[in-house]
Design a protein around this motif. Structure first.
Motif, PDB file in Angstrom:
ATOM      1  N   LYS A 458       0.819  -1.205   0.000  1.00 46.81           N
ATOM      2  CA  LYS A 458       0.000   0.000   0.000  1.00 46.81           C
ATOM      3  C   LYS A 458       0.857   1.261   0.000  1.00 46.81           C
ATOM      4  CE  LYS A 458      -4.482  -0.645  -0.107  1.00 46.81           C
ATOM      5  NZ  LYS A 458      -5.323   0.057  -1.113  1.00 46.81           N
ATOM      6  N   THR A 461       1.729   1.947  -3.602  1.00 43.30           N
ATOM      7  CA  THR A 461       0.603   2.430  -4.409  1.00 43.30           C
ATOM      8  C   THR A 461       0.243   3.867  -4.037  1.00 43.30           C
ATOM      9  OG1 THR A 461      -1.000   1.483  -2.832  1.00 43.30           O
ATOM     10  CG2 THR A 461      -0.324   0.111  -4.699  1.00 43.30           C
ATOM     11  N   TYR A 480       6.252   2.161  -8.625  1.00 39.80           N
ATOM     12  CA  TYR A 480       5.432   0.972  -8.863  1.00 39.80           C
ATOM     13  C   TYR A 480       6.309  -0.256  -9.102  1.00 39.80           C
ATOM     14  CZ  TYR A 480       1.247   3.896  -9.299  1.00 39.80           C
ATOM     15  OH  TYR A 480       0.199   4.754  -9.057  1.00 39.80           O
ATOM     16  N   GLU A 492      -2.893  -3.614  -8.436  1.00 34.11           N
ATOM     17  CA  GLU A 492      -2.873  -2.143  -8.352  1.00 34.11           C
ATOM     18  C   GLU A 492      -1.519  -1.594  -8.781  1.00 34.11           C
ATOM     19  OE1 GLU A 492      -4.332   1.338  -5.165  1.00 34.11           O
ATOM     20  OE2 GLU A 492      -4.238  -0.773  -4.559  1.00 34.11           O
ATOM     21  N   LEU A 493      -0.445  -2.285  -8.410  1.00 35.24           N
ATOM     22  CA  LEU A 493       0.892  -1.867  -8.824  1.00 35.24           C
ATOM     23  C   LEU A 493       1.075  -2.068 -10.327  1.00 35.24           C
ATOM     24  CD1 LEU A 493       2.981  -3.327  -5.859  1.00 35.24           C
ATOM     25  CD2 LEU A 493       2.535  -0.915  -6.307  1.00 35.24           C
ATOM     26  N   GLY A 496      -0.625   0.607 -12.179  1.00 34.48           N
ATOM     27  CA  GLY A 496       0.144   1.837 -12.080  1.00 34.48           C
ATOM     28  C   GLY A 496       1.263   1.882 -13.085  1.00 34.48           C
TER      29      GLY A 496
END
Length: 578
Positions: A458, A461, A480, A492-493, A496
């Motif tokens: 987290k 991110t 990222y 999520e990474l 990104g």
């Protein structure tokens, strides 16, 4: 900083270094221009140098800033006296007495000014001027005598004080006191002339008032019977001799106490210092030395009591400010030894600060800094409560869900005070700051989150999202990619990374507006890494070859380090490949 400069000015003034004092007070005024005390102190320093015009300006400023402060009118009156403006001086002293009717300094100043005004209006006398003029009429007379180590001791002698007061009232009486070596020494101080200090034998003079009375009486009519000789005063001489012997014996007791202290014979040392204090109560070093022994023995209450007595007695005797500072520092050290919680540090810190106003000793300053640091650490330990921190974090989460981001930040901040090592709270607060558009604060929290737990995805991110919003796509891409090293399958990474690559490629294709490109390049130019690449002579030549020499450029592509720097410039939008 202003208080520090003020303390240095006070120390210089007490030592008679008035020019140096003016410099420190001026420095303090620059830092705190509304502090009336600083102008008052500088006015006194100017007056001590007979710069009465400058003293008057500062005195007026003092009264302007604090019209209800009596000392300001005392400074104002003294400056007017120095300029021989006696009517203005009288008005200033009267105004001060309206503020403080019982102020003895103002009463004395008013009386002296009225007397001087009367003399100035009197017709000139045919008799010769008093010796040395009106040197004893200066407004800073007592300050000069106090500042000099020789004449400072005379101020404890009532007969000497009465002599000076008599000369203030009537300078023509000077000839009555010139035989007194103390008066000659005082003249040297007031005239800034270095004079030989009188010996102890020379100091044993008759009471000056008796001499004055004898000189004022008319000569007796001659008679056949001789005038009786005045009776000798063997008792007084005997008392003075006894006092000297007691002081000498006290010093021997002190030396014996120090010797025993070095041998760790603390009880015996205490006995010697106690005996010294009984023999001579005008030397506070006996008390401060005994306090040091008590401190070493762990008898902190006794140490503090001796230090308090030393400070009180030292102020009565006008002892050296360094001795006062030493007693206060020793007291503060003893108080720290008894501290059990953070609040117990406060009186010790205050005591160290008082010591520094007396004398800025490096050892005292270090003790103060250490105490302040220890107090802060102890406060954090006392406030630490992981359970309450979790409760505050949950409250923050609820407000975040309700999109009440300022309230959420408040609870996350309280949670960090209760547990400053929780990376989740930094991550959550970073998200709040992002929603509020406070990108620098959010970036700082995200970096702290990563610092506390490098494996917490987290944190990456949050940091990458903030950098992306700031259009620092190259930096966001690196963030990222660093996160994927710890969590390869984090979607999520991955998303990104994809978004950053799209933006970088779009810039390389020229699909962004000139304004966006210019903004992106301007931000990149603030990056120290970009600055280092562009300032490198080899990389400058590489960039020229890419534009003008295709063959050499082809050779450069074989160098991984060069291509890595080129890619950095491309990602930042500085270089575009076609």
């Amino acid at each position: 900083m202003a208080e520090e400069a003020k303390a240095k000015g006070n120390a210089a003034f007490s030592a008679g270094r008035f020019d140096e004092a003016i410099g420190f007070f001026s420095e303090a005024i620059d830092l705190a221009p509304s502090n009336h005390v600083l102008y008052s102190n500088r006015s006194a320093a100017y007056a001590s140098l007979h710069k009465y015009n400058e003293a008057l300006v500062d005195a007026k400023k003092t009264v302007e800033l604090r019209p209800d402060w009596s000392k300001g009118y005392s400074r104002l009156g003294a400056a007017h006296v120095g300029l021989s403006s006696f009517d203005e001086a009288i008005a200033a002293y009267k105004k001060g007495l309206e503020v403080d009717p019982n102020n003895e300094a103002l009463k004395s100043g008013l009386a002296d000014s009225q007397s001087a005004a009367s003399r100035s209006r009197a017709p000139p006398s045919s008799s010769a001027a008093p010796p040395f003029g009106n040197i004893f009429q200066g407004p800073e007379l007592w300050a000069k005598l106090t500042a000099d180590p020789t004449t400072r001791g005379y101020l404890q002698q009532p007969d000497f004080v009465r002599m000076v007061q008599d000369l203030q009232r009537n300078p023509n009486n000077m000839s009555m006191y010139l035989a007194d070596q103390r008066m000659m020494q005082a003249l040297g101080v007031l005239l800034n002339i270095k004079m030989r200090a009188p010996t102890s034998e020379e100091m044993e003079v008759p009471e000056p008032e008796a001499e004055a009375d004898a000189e004022k009486q008319p000569e007796p009519e001659p008679t056949k019977q001789p005038e009786p000789e005045p009776e000798p005063e063997p008792m007084e001489l005997s008392e003075e001799k006894e006092a000297r012997e007691r002081k000498a014996q006290a010093q021997k007791e002190k030396e014996a106490g120090t010797a025993e202290y070095k041998k760790k014979n603390f009880e015996t040392a205490i006995q010697h210092y106690t005996k010294a204090a009984e023999l001579d109560d005008e030397d506070i070093s006996f008390l401060t030395n005994r306090a040091a022994v008590y401190l070493e023995m762990g008898k902190y209450e006794e140490c503090i009591k001796d230090c308090d007595n030393a400070v009180e007695r030292g102020r009565e005797l006008r002892s050296d400010y360094k001795m006062i500072a030493r007693a206060l520092t020793r007291k503060g050290t003893a108080m720290l030894k008894t501290a059990k919680c953070s609040k117990d540090y406060e009186p010790a810190i205050e005591t160290f600060q008082k010591a520094l106003t007396e004398h800025r000793n490096p050892d005292t300053l270090k003790k103060l800094n250490d105490a302040q640091r220890a107090k802060k650490e102890l406060e954090q330990q006392e406030y630490f409560d992981p359970q309450l921190a979790d409760e505050e974090r949950e409250k923050g989460n609820e407000f975040f869900k309700q999109q009440k981001y300022p309230e959420a930040v408040k609870h996350y901040t309280e949670a960090l005070k209760r547990n400053p090592k929780d990376p989740k709270v930094y991550s959550n607060r970073a998200a709040c700051y992002t929603k509020l558009g406070a990108m620098p604060e959010g970036l700082k929290d995200a970096e702290k989150c990563i610092e506390l737990d490098p494996t917490f995805s987290k944190g990456y991110t949050r940091k990458g999202a903030i950098q992306f919003f700031m259009k620092e796509y190259d930096k966001a891409l690196e963030t990222y990619q660093e996160g994927l090293k710890h969590d390869k399958n984090n979607q999520e990474l991955r998303d990104g990374v994809r978004r950053c690559v799209e933006q970088i490629n779009k810039a390389n294709r020229g699909d962004i507006s000139p304004e966006d490109l210019k903004e992106r390049q301007a931000k990149a130019m603030q990056d120290p890494e970009i600055q280092n690449i562009l300032s490198d002579p080899i990389m400058r030549q590489v960039l020229i070859d890419f534009q003008e020499n295709p063959r050499e450029a082809q050779e450069h592509t074989k160098n991984p380090l060069v291509m890595q720097k080129i890619q950095k410039l491309v990602s930042a939008g500085i270089v575009q490949l076609k």
